[in-house]
Design a protein around this motif. Structure first.
Motif, PDB file in Angstrom:
ATOM      1  N   ARG A   9     -31.152  42.797  35.134  1.00 30.01           N
ATOM      2  CA  ARG A   9     -30.822  43.993  33.967  1.00 30.01           C
ATOM      3  C   ARG A   9     -30.383  45.497  34.456  1.00 30.01           C
ATOM      4  O   ARG A   9     -29.456  46.122  34.020  1.00 30.01           O
ATOM      5  N   ARG A  13     -26.790  47.290  33.684  1.00 32.97           N
ATOM      6  CA  ARG A  13     -26.666  48.659  32.977  1.00 32.97           C
ATOM      7  C   ARG A  13     -25.630  49.315  33.787  1.00 32.97           C
ATOM      8  O   ARG A  13     -25.194  50.623  33.238  1.00 32.97           O
ATOM      9  N   MET A  23     -25.801  46.017  25.402  1.00 30.61           N
ATOM     10  CA  MET A  23     -27.175  45.457  25.970  1.00 30.61           C
ATOM     11  C   MET A  23     -27.929  44.731  24.566  1.00 30.61           C
ATOM     12  O   MET A  23     -28.596  43.838  24.948  1.00 30.61           O
ATOM     13  N   GLU A  27     -29.310  41.206  24.881  1.00 27.54           N
ATOM     14  CA  GLU A  27     -30.647  40.560  24.391  1.00 27.54           C
ATOM     15  C   GLU A  27     -30.727  39.758  23.021  1.00 27.54           C
ATOM     16  O   GLU A  27     -31.542  38.848  23.185  1.00 27.54           O
ATOM     17  N   TRP A  52     -31.794  36.432  32.623  1.00 22.34           N
ATOM     18  CA  TRP A  52     -30.964  37.467  32.851  1.00 22.34           C
ATOM     19  C   TRP A  52     -30.243  37.324  34.176  1.00 22.34           C
ATOM     20  O   TRP A  52     -29.058  37.708  34.163  1.00 22.34           O
TER      21      TRP A  52
END
Length: 217
Positions: A9, A13, A23, A27, A52
């Motif tokens: 994650r 980012r 994002m 998700e 992920w």
């Protein structure tokens, strides 16, 4: 190396493309995948525990190889939508063509693209051999076919400028070494999500043509 879900994650980012909206799409994709996997075996159940790292970041690592605005992107044998759906979630302005022949996978891909609002995603529900020829700016394929076979099937979509991005696991270097009959500029880069895996990256100029024999004097 991305070692766990938190690192995956965090790595996502820092991508320029991964804003808050992206994002949210990722998700949602993870949730849709987990739900659909109860109805059909899109990915292994064990890999969902590291979705992920194993699927989203593993797909997203291809994106920095291609400048923004590069389109269309063809994802061959996309299966559950990796890397194609992740690419589209990060770059919703990019035309992404998902090639998949299995009926239930086609239905999943169309539903997922719709739920994520990815209006520039199209699904080619055909065997790769039957997909109409077109020029792609990017070609990806994740463990779809051995490299020599993939080139035989897919070179017709490629120009000399097309970027090929092929996650190949442990076989990357071996498959590249076995390629014969093609002018290419391929090399293997280390996967960011698996210390034993590689990604074949590069361009394809075309088949090697035999030299013409000179005229007899």
């Amino acid at each position: 190396m991305i070692a766990d879900e938190g690192e995956a994650r965090a790595w996502l980012r820092q991508l320029p493309e991964c804003d808050d909206a992206a994002m949210v799409r990722l998700e949602r994709l993870a949730d849709l995948l987990a739900d659909e996997n109860q109805r059909q075996n899109l990915v292994s159940a064990a890999s969902l525990e590291e979705v992920w790292r194993r699927h989203i970041a593993d797909s997203a690592q291809l994106v920095p190889h291609v400048p923004r605005g590069t389109s269309p992107w063809m994802d061959l044998g996309t299966g559950a939508g990796f890397p194609g759906l992740v690419v589209a979630a990060l770059r919703p302005d990019c035309e992404v063509v998902l090639v998949e022949s299995r009926k239930r996978r086609i239905e999943w891909l169309e539903r997922a693209a719709s739920e994520l609002g990815l209006t520039r995603v199209t699904v080619q529900g055909l065997r790769l051999e039957d997909v109409p020829a077109r020029n792609a700016a990017v070609i990806s394929a994740r463990a779809f076919a051995p490299l020599d076979r993939l080139l035989d099937l897919s070179a017709r979509f490629s120009t000399s400028d097309t970027v090929w991005l092929l996650p190949k696991g442990r076989s990357a270097q071996q498959e590249l070494a076995m390629v014969r009959g093609w002018n290419h500029m391929f090399h293997v880069e280390q996967s960011l999500t698996d210390s034993e895996a590689g990604v074949i990256v590069g361009t394809l100029a075309g088949p090697i043509r035999p030299a013409r024999k000179g005229k007899a004097s």
